[in-house]
Design a protein around this motif. Structure first.
Motif, short mmCIF file in Angstrom:
data_model
loop_
_atom_site.label_atom_id
_atom_site.label_comp_id
_atom_site.label_asym_id
_atom_site.label_seq_id
_atom_site.Cartn_x
_atom_site.Cartn_y
_atom_site.Cartn_z
N LYS A 210 0.85 -1.08 0.10
CA LYS A 210 -0.10 0.14 0.06
C LYS A 210 0.85 1.18 0.10
N ARG A 211 1.94 1.20 0.77
CA ARG A 211 2.85 2.48 0.67
C ARG A 211 3.42 2.68 -0.62
N LEU A 212 3.94 1.57 -1.16
CA LEU A 212 4.57 1.43 -2.48
C LEU A 212 3.59 2.09 -3.74
N GLN A 213 2.36 1.58 -3.31
CA GLN A 213 1.28 2.06 -4.27
C GLN A 213 1.15 3.65 -4.18
N GLN A 214 1.21 4.01 -3.00
CA GLN A 214 0.97 5.56 -2.89
C GLN A 214 2.40 6.35 -3.48
N ASP A 215 3.67 5.86 -3.10
CA ASP A 215 4.71 6.38 -3.89
C ASP A 215 4.41 6.38 -5.35
N ILE A 216 3.98 5.36 -5.80
CA ILE A 216 4.07 5.33 -7.06
C ILE A 216 2.95 6.38 -7.69
N ARG A 217 1.84 6.37 -7.08
CA ARG A 217 1.02 7.62 -7.48
C ARG A 217 1.55 8.86 -7.40
N ILE A 218 2.27 9.23 -6.59
CA ILE A 218 3.09 10.48 -6.31
C ILE A 218 4.05 10.67 -7.45
N TYR B 189 13.32 24.96 -15.79
CA TYR B 189 13.84 23.81 -15.02
C TYR B 189 13.19 22.67 -14.65
N VAL B 190 13.95 21.50 -15.10
CA VAL B 190 13.25 20.24 -14.92
C VAL B 190 14.07 19.34 -13.98
N ARG B 191 13.29 18.88 -12.75
CA ARG B 191 14.05 18.16 -11.90
C ARG B 191 13.38 17.02 -11.43
N PHE B 192 13.55 15.70 -11.38
CA PHE B 192 12.64 14.91 -11.02
C PHE B 192 13.33 14.40 -9.61
N LEU B 193 12.31 14.32 -8.53
CA LEU B 193 12.52 14.10 -7.28
C LEU B 193 11.89 12.64 -6.89
N PRO B 194 12.15 11.51 -6.92
CA PRO B 194 11.50 10.24 -6.54
C PRO B 194 11.05 10.29 -5.24
N ASN B 195 9.91 9.73 -5.17
CA ASN B 195 9.43 9.43 -3.69
C ASN B 195 9.61 8.08 -3.32
N ASP B 196 10.98 7.77 -3.21
CA ASP B 196 11.48 6.42 -2.84
C ASP B 196 11.56 6.04 -1.37
N LEU C 20 13.24 -0.26 -11.31
CA LEU C 20 12.77 1.09 -11.26
C LEU C 20 13.58 2.14 -10.40
N TYR C 21 13.49 1.66 -9.15
CA TYR C 21 14.61 2.91 -8.34
C TYR C 21 16.14 2.55 -8.67
N ARG C 22 16.34 1.66 -8.87
CA ARG C 22 18.07 1.56 -9.22
C ARG C 22 18.41 1.85 -10.54
N TYR C 23 17.76 1.58 -11.29
CA TYR C 23 17.99 1.76 -13.02
C TYR C 23 17.36 2.94 -13.60
N ASP C 24 15.77 2.68 -13.76
CA ASP C 24 15.08 3.77 -14.24
C ASP C 24 15.36 5.22 -13.90
N GLU D 125 6.11 3.11 -17.95
CA GLU D 125 5.67 1.98 -18.51
C GLU D 125 6.11 0.92 -17.21
N ARG D 126 7.19 0.94 -16.76
CA ARG D 126 7.51 0.04 -15.46
C ARG D 126 6.45 0.42 -14.47
N LEU D 127 6.24 1.84 -14.16
CA LEU D 127 5.43 2.00 -13.19
C LEU D 127 3.95 1.36 -13.19
N VAL D 128 3.36 1.55 -14.44
CA VAL D 128 2.34 1.09 -14.68
C VAL D 128 2.11 -0.50 -14.58
N ARG D 129 3.32 -1.20 -14.81
CA ARG D 129 3.39 -2.86 -14.69
C ARG D 129 3.39 -3.05 -13.26
N ILE D 130 4.19 -2.33 -12.24
CA ILE D 130 4.53 -2.65 -10.98
C ILE D 130 3.11 -2.41 -10.31
N ASN D 131 2.36 -1.29 -10.75
CA ASN D 131 0.94 -0.81 -10.03
C ASN D 131 0.09 -1.96 -10.23
#
Length: 232
Positions: free
Chosen positions: A49-57, A104-111, A138-142, A216-222
């Motif tokens: 459930k926590r991972l699902q929430q992280d993925i939504r964000i 300016y674009v910077r992705f800050l993952p909710n990991d 996802l988290y280590r490569y993508d 694409e991987r996010l969708v698959r994981i979800n």
């Protein structure tokens, strides 16, 4: 005879006592095992459930970032369409295109959840090895690839594009209230600027593609998480 019966009687009593002890220990072990499995299942469910929430964000942020990169790519294409007969509205859009290039674009993952799982070793409660593999990818490569491509695009923005634009800024009225504007016709007809834009567009495309792969991987994981939650 009596003595022999007493011996067998005692042995029978000992055997029954030992049997009761063995059964008690077995039940105790079974209960502990059941409680551990139940606890692991509860932990697994909570992590999902926590991972699902992280993925939504992350999905929301990535969608926003993709739109910014899409605007940058549009901006380069629009700038390249410039010609002397552009209308006043088109000139205004050129100004917007130029501004879009410097976004300016910077992705800050909710990991947070992934980092907790990695540092504590709690991935052991995950029975689905495929899901664990996808999460690491996802988290280590993508996400690392997004960061790398984003840094490359930002380096071109800050080290090449912005300095060039600053050098081509003029003041419309230097006496009263200076209004900073870029001499668009001059800049747009400069081959150096056009080459800068082409390189920048290429970097933006690379960043854009890295986001799309991660999404694409996010969708698959979800989808995998949804399946796991239903199974539980």
């Amino acid at each position: 005879m009596k003595r022999r019966k007493n011996i067998f009687s005692r042995l029978g009593s000992y055997f029954i006592e030992i049997l009761i002890i063995i059964i008690g220990i077995s039940i105790s072990f079974a209960l502990n095992d059941w409680e551990e499995k139940k606890s692991a299942q509860t932990d697994y469910q909570n992590y999902l459930k926590r991972l699902q929430q992280d993925i939504r964000i992350d999905s929301a942020q990535m969608t926003n970032d993709l739109n910014l990169y899409r605007t940058k790519i549009w901006a380069v294409d629009y700038i390249f369409k410039y010609h002397g007969g552009f209308s006043q509205d088109s000139i205004a859009l050129l100004g917007n295109a130029q501004s879009a290039l410097t976004n300016y674009v910077r992705f800050l993952p909710n990991d947070n959840t992934f980092q907790v799982l990695s540092s504590t070793g709690d991935f052991k409660v995950f029975p689905n090895d495929s899901l664990v593999s996808e999460l690491f990818q996802l988290y280590r490569y993508d996400y690392a690839f997004i960061e790398m491509m984003g840094q490359e695009a930002d380096a071109e923005r800050t080290q090449i594009l912005k300095p060039y634009l600053i050098q081509n800024i003029y003041f419309e009225d230097e006496i009263t209230f200076p209004v900073v504007r870029t001499d668009l016709p001059k800049v747009l007809n400069d081959r150096v600027f056009r080459n800068i834009c082409l390189d920048y567009k290429s970097s933006s495309y690379s960043a854009f593609n890295s986001y799309e792969r991660a999404l694409e991987r996010l969708v698959r994981i979800n989808d995998m998480i949804k399946t796991e939650l239903v199974r539980l």
